[in-house]
Design an enzyme around this catalytic site. Structure first.
Site, PDB file in Angstrom:
ATOM      1  N   GLU A 476      26.674 -29.936   3.065  1.00  0.00           N
ATOM      2  CA  GLU A 476      25.343 -29.435   3.427  1.00  0.00           C
ATOM      3  C   GLU A 476      24.272 -30.502   3.217  1.00  0.00           C
ATOM      4  OE1 GLU A 476      25.182 -25.891   1.012  1.00  0.00           O
ATOM      5  OE2 GLU A 476      25.909 -24.661   2.670  1.00  0.00           O
ATOM      6  N   GLU A 556      31.868 -21.925   5.835  1.00  0.00           N
ATOM      7  CA  GLU A 556      31.611 -21.064   4.673  1.00  0.00           C
ATOM      8  C   GLU A 556      31.096 -19.733   5.179  1.00  0.00           C
ATOM      9  OE1 GLU A 556      29.079 -22.530   1.582  1.00  0.00           O
ATOM     10  OE2 GLU A 556      29.958 -24.529   1.594  1.00  0.00           O
TER      11      GLU A 556
END
Length: 880
Positions: A476, A556
């Site tokens: 991320e 995710e």
């Protein structure tokens, strides 16, 4: 829904056909009857990991019918369980039920009670022998029929008898052929095995059964197969027994066959495209070591690895790649979709790794993704830990053994609600370091760490025979302030250098263009993450901006969310998760912290069932829990009275306070000590910045000049996400008394865990009069030995006085979590189980009960304190 399964002999092309495709088995012999049941899976897994795709196994009649009509098929004789275990692992089975098996087994597997008829002719058309055989095979073969390959089982072929026996009774062999066909049907491949000579094959081979041969590694292989060709002009060449050693005779030398001879023979057989069985591969008891690739104790030998290397050279190259043309992944050249679940091995005791992985596999997942926390494996510079609960390679091999592929997420930053996002605190020794950037000191540390880690991972990549199909670079990164493209390019090059060009490398970012702008770079496949309940189409549309072609991937999918102290327990409804999944750590996850199965687990399993076949067999159950009850706690020592025992490194003096990391302390507590420079007869503010989370922490104190001031400072966990991960701990700047800066500090690094484990915290004879000081409390309880299934998992909760005590960084007084999970692996029945609690906020035992209680039920939604107005991350949002 799948096409019918089939296994047959293709006489036209001299091969076997499996599901219509040419197939060659490479099998090893295993005698389940010589191995304790508890080791069956160990031996089978080792055979599978050697590259074998099948096993062959004898069934000793006398093992299962020791007396007439007394059949035993349980415990160590549970034949069906053994066969199902082989199938679960991924091995086909060549069954050798006899009735005569040889196998260096008593009377060749025939039961001794047959000899009650003194003149019986065994292995012949003798009516009494035939009657017993018919009854036994009627029992056995009926059990085997559902396990034939075309019926969904692992058995691809079944052997009959017989050419080295004097009787040479063709009527007997024809009777067996009809008997087997009658019970197993016409589809099953039936075969015979004999020595490679016409004098053997003359009596052993009959028209109804496919004839194979067996021979030793020292034989002339061309001549041996020429003998088979005399009776089977067409069909696959098969050596049903290639002896890697030989049996021992009492009073003689141990028999061995050199690895070189075995490998030479094996290579020649496989070069002829022949089938082969290594006999035996996993032998057992004393006097039957057979110089096999696996010893009697299941140990791996040089012969094992040599055979594995030969087999490795045969298979088609394994591959995993991105197919941009067809918007999918390719596994071994075929379109492939993984459905994975995240598992944090670093949060699970090693003894429970397999339990959790099996539960994930049985839910229908075909892959797991796992983070690698850098600070878990390199707590101090150049001090690497990869054993015990940190044995990463073992975890990955275990995942492969269970049948799961792996998506690896090594960071270096991982988030994962892990201290400092997995980055080691010692990086902060350079005060102005810019983490997750091209900062030279940070890059140097990353290069060294990845230079250690990634070479360990390379052999475990899928194309190298391991389970790892893809590797994530960073995590991320588009949500981090630095937005340093040079850093990401450096990582990309670093990973490529260590892992090679074949590895699939990817990034993960929030499903928005503002995240992908800094997180996605050329050369790394860009994926997104998002939670249930959102707009799935819009999320994947963001990925399509970065990757116009290739598979859509949510790396995710949050099945729940993390808890914040003082907030309510976070949950996400099962219906929302299942609905969103259909469109595409207690974390309210499908498996709880204790590994228990939840309704969410079964709902997700039901959704996966709609898209792929779920593994057959039982799901490992939730582990039993036990309430051991209340344990009385006694105050033993204050922190100040135990200071010399707690501070292994001794006091450190400095003009001004030093941070934790400057004291080489990453976690736990540091006691800071100084003296008041002046009289404080009226309350005077003592102030310190609290590491940026609050501007200033202030308390009012009184005291006379020269009075000792002790500040016990705890690392309550470093920030794991966002721009504040440079999270220094301790007194991070000067402490002021009113307007004066305090100086002349003495600091004690406290190694509490080590002191407790060494039993150094003992009851003090002279307790400090101030009962409000932080103090240790201790109690113990005994779990009775000799009772089955104890110890069991449990949960612990402190009940001190009128309220619950604090745990760790902050306590259940705030909520929501009240209990802590205690795995059975840390409990003992052989010695007392000692409990030590450090109570920071007073002397609670004078106000009521002073116990810790072990319960069988977790409390995750306890009383929540009033909101302290701190800003928490919004559910599923990655933008703060």
């Amino acid at each position: 829904l799948g096409a019918p399964r089939s296994f047959s002999v293709d006489y036209e092309n001299d091969c076997f056909l499996k599901d219509g495709e040419e197939f060659r088995y490479i099998s090893g012999s295993i005698h389940y009857s010589r191995i304790p049941r508890v080791y069956w899976k160990d031996r089978l897994l080792k055979m599978y990991m050697a590259g074998l795709n099948a096993i062959q196994m004898y069934i000793p009649w006398s093992f299962h019918e020791p007396s007439p009509n007394q059949y035993i098929f349980n415990g160590d004789r549970d034949l069906v369980h053994f066969l199902q275990l082989a199938q679960d692992i991924g091995l086909l089975v060549i069954l050798r039920p006899g009735p005569y098996i040889c196998a260096e087994w008593d009377m060749g597997g025939l039961p001794a009670w047959l000899l009650k008829k003194k003149n019986i002719v065994l292995r012949s058309s003798d009516p009494d022998y035939i009657a017993a055989v018919d009854r036994w095979m009627g029992k056995l073969l009926t059990m085997m029929k559902p396990l034939l390959y075309h019926n969904g089982g692992p058995i691809i072929s079944v052997e009959n008898e017989y050419g080295s026996y004097f009787a040479c009774d063709y009527n007997y062999m024809h009777h067996l052929a009809r008997l087997f066909r009658g019970h197993l049907g016409d589809e099953v491949v039936l075969f015979t095995t004999d020595g490679p000579g016409l004098h053997f094959l003359r009596c052993g081979a009959i028209k109804e059964l496919y004839a194979t041969v067996d021979f030793s590694p020292a034989s002339n292989i061309t001549d041996a197969f020429a003998a088979q060709r005399l009776v089977e002009p067409h069909g696959p060449l098969v050596n049903s027994e290639l002896y890697p050693g030989w049996l021992d005779h009492w009073g003689q030398q141990h028999s061995t066959v050199s690895t070189a001879i075995v490998i030479k023979a094996l290579s020649e057989i496989l070069a002829l495209n022949a089938q082969r069985a290594n006999y035996p591969y996993a032998p057992q008891p004393t006097s039957y070591d057979f110089d096999a690739p696996l010893t009697e104790a299941g140990d791996l030998t040089d012969k094992y690895f040599a055979i594995r290397d030969v087999i490795k050279m045969l298979g088609a190259p394994r591959s995993f790649s991105v197919d941009y043309k067809n918007d999918c992944f390719l596994k071994d050249g075929e379109e492939f979709r993984y459905i994975s679940g995240s598992i944090h091995y670093s949060r699970i005791p090693r003894v429970y790794w397999k339990d959790r992985l099996l539960k994930m596999y049985m839910a229908g997942l075909n892959a797991v993704q796992t983070y690698i926390p850098w600070n878990f494996h390199e707590p101090f510079p150049n001090q690497y830990i990869f054993n015990g609960d940190r044995d990463l390679v073992h975890f990955l091999q275990l995942a492969q053994d269970v049948g799961l592929l792996v998506i690896l997420r090594p960071g270096p930053y991982i988030c994962a609600e892990w201290d400092m996002g997995g980055l080691p605190a010692w990086l902060l020794k350079k005060k102005n370091i810019v983490l997750r950037s091209s900062d030279p000191d940070y890059i140097a540390a990353v290069d060294r760490w990845m230079g250690k880690l990634l070479p360990m991972m390379k052999p475990l990549l899928y194309h190298n025979g391991g389970p790892i199909i893809s590797v994530q670079v960073e995590n991320e990164y588009g949500s981090y302030f630095a937005c340093d493209y040079n850093y990401m390019r450096h990582l990309s090059g670093l990973f490529r250098t260590h892992l090679g060009d074949e590895a699939v490398l990817f990034t993960t970012d929030g499903a928005g263009l503002n995240y992908l702008k800094c997180g996605a770079i050329q050369g790394l496949y860009a994926t997104v993450d998002f939670g249930p309940g959102g707009n799935v189409s819009a999320a994947f549309a963001a990925q399509r901006h970065a990757e116009p072609h290739g598979p859509l991937v949510n790396s995710e999918f949050y099945a729940g969310w993390l808890d914040n102290w003082g907030g309510h327990h976070a949950t996400v409804s099962t219906a929302v998760v299942a609905k969103s999944l259909n469109e595409i750590y207690d974390y309210d996850a499908p498996l709880t912290e204790a590994g228990d199965l939840t309704d969410k687990y079964f709902a997700i399993r039901d959704v996966i069932k709609m898209y792929r076949k779920i593994p057959e067999g039982p799901i490992p159950p939730s582990t039993p829990k036990y309430a051991y009850g209340a344990v009385k706690m006694t105050k033993v020592q204050t922190v100040s009275s135990a200071l010399e025992k707690l501070s292994f490194s001794g006091p450190v003096k400095s003009t001004y306070p030093m941070r934790f990391i400057e004291l080489n302390q990453a976690f736990g507590f540091v006691l800071y000590r100084t003296k008041l420079p002046l009289n404080c007869s009226s309350p005077t503010p003592l102030s310190s910045p609290l590491n940026g989370r609050f501007k200033v922490l202030t308390i009012n104190i009184t005291g006379s000049s020269g009075s000792q001031v002790d500040l016990l400072v705890e690392n309550m966990g470093r920030i794991n996400y966002g721009s504040g991960i440079n999270d220094f701990k301790g007194l991070v700047s000067n402490v002021t008394l009113g307007k004066d800066v305090l100086s002349g500090w003495t600091m004690y690094s406290l190694n509490i865990d080590e002191a407790v484990s060494q039993g150094l915290i003992q009851e003090s004879q002279t307790q400090a009069p101030d009962s409000s000081q932080p103090a240790f409390y201790r109690g113990s309880f005994q779990i009775p030995a000799g009772i089955p299934d104890l110890p069991q998992d449990t949960f612990v909760q402190a009940r001190f006085g009128s309220t619950a005590s604090t745990w760790g960084a902050t306590g259940p007084v705030r909520g929501p979590q009240v209990t802590l999970f205690v795995p059975a692996s840390v409990l003992s029945t052989a010695a007392p189980n000692n409990v030590t609690v450090l109570e920071l906020e007073g002397s609670p035992c004078s106000a009521g009960p002073c116990v810790v209680e072990f319960t069988k039920t977790p409390v995750l939604s306890g009383t929540v304190a009033p909101d302290d107005h701190r800003r928490h991350r919004k559910l599923f949002l990655r933008g703060d």
